[in-house]
Design an enzyme around this catalytic site. Sequence first.
Site: not given
Ligand SMILES: *Cc1c(COP(=O)(O)O)cnc(C)c1O
Length: 464
Positions: A111
């Site tokens: 993120k």
């Molecule tokens: C947010 C997240 C996901 C999922 O990603 P999306 O974009 O919501 O599909 C997978 N792994 C981790 C560690 C995340 O923080």
Amino acid sequence: MKPMRYISTRGQTAPMGFQEAVITGLAPDGGLLLPERIPDVRDRLADWAELDYADLACEVFRLFVDLPDPVLQDLVKASYAPFRDPAVTPVKPVGDRWVLELFHGPTLAFKDVALQFLSRFFAWYLEQNDRTLNILGATSGDTGSAAIHGVKGLSRLRIFMMHPRGRVAPLQERQMTTVLDDNVFNLAVSGTFDDCQEIMKALFEDIPFKQGLALGAVNSVNWARVMAQIVYYFHAAFRVQRATGSSTVRFSVPTGNFGDILAGWFARAMGLPADRLVLAANENDILSRFFHRGVYRRGEVVSTLSPAMDIQVASNFERYLYYREGMDPGRIDSLLQAFRADGCLEVKPGAQGEIDPVIRAGVGTRTDTLEAIRRVKDAHDYLLDPHSAVGWHVASYHLSDDVPMICLATAHPAKFPDAIREATGRDLAHHPNLDGLLDAPTRSVDLSAETDAVRTFLKEHIES
Ligand SMILES: *Cc1c(COP(=O)(O)O)cnc(C)c1O
């Protein structure tokens, strides 16, 4: 070329520029914003292959933004400087495939790639326009900490981040609640992530309320998030192509809200040389079921070892559906109405009987997750976090001798020490950024899972 404009999946919003789209978040008609066309970059790939991460990001973003170029370059350079690896998102050979490490940012999950940029964009925009913004978000864990770390201490910005109380990993929670800056409010909601997301949608759809309190979004409904994530698909593909001599690659993506894999879908639509995108889900398998049978049916959220993927209603799915269903807002509206009424929507398979020619989906259970962590550690001395382990597991069914597989590693294993201990029997997962959080003071507010409880809290803390 004219700057890109953004349209809504529901078709009832006037087209707008990038800056407005990012500040707006969710379209006023309740839809999601999309670029009005998808750029074709096939004739630039050879040049792009030589660029480092920040320069490549500038090239990709330039196609989508209406920012003065020196501003864009400054924002991008500043956003990727805090990453601890010089490649920003390095890709490494592990056994019979590649792992794309997306966790070298400040909060150790992918993120950061988007939120480091988004928060800097917000700060610049608000300064330019002499405005303030109150970010309202919902997090299943990693978005919250990445957003909070992006905006903490910035003037002109407050952040109100809802998380489902007791349902995010303890360290993820601490990464949020140990941030004590005055502009950071952690809201611990007694419900699921889907409840938090519903509350957020309800408040954003209340346009007078949203505008009155200058609310903005950092969830992956925000187009800038998807845009930022397009970059690493190209960056990784170029490096794996160079190392293997293969003209094509494929990706496996641990999926929750469908944001990350949607960025891969856009990259591919732009010309990324990828033949497949593998969607990996945990026991919350609504998306996997959809890509097998064309039926999108809401189930109960279950808690798993990969909490950032414990989602039943994926907020970015609407963007995918828009293209899948012929870019017809009327059709999207009726499908979503059916989903709201019955918790179910259905689409027809394509000519080959497939739901999508490119996306392959599968599920990694708790057992699969633990086994993948253990096996990869034993065989390759590489530690996967539980989300990345789901992606690794599902990728195993989609390997090819001719096409290298790139597995996205979405979080650092140290964020999930309990799962690592359960899988390996050892306490292997540590990171200095996290070890320091255990004794730090925390601050959060408990709220019930009701829109009005959050509405009242926002009013009290913004208007005062
Ligand atoms: C947010 C997240 C996901 C999922 O990603 P999306 O974009 O919501 O599909 C997978 N792994 C981790 C560690 C995340 O923080």
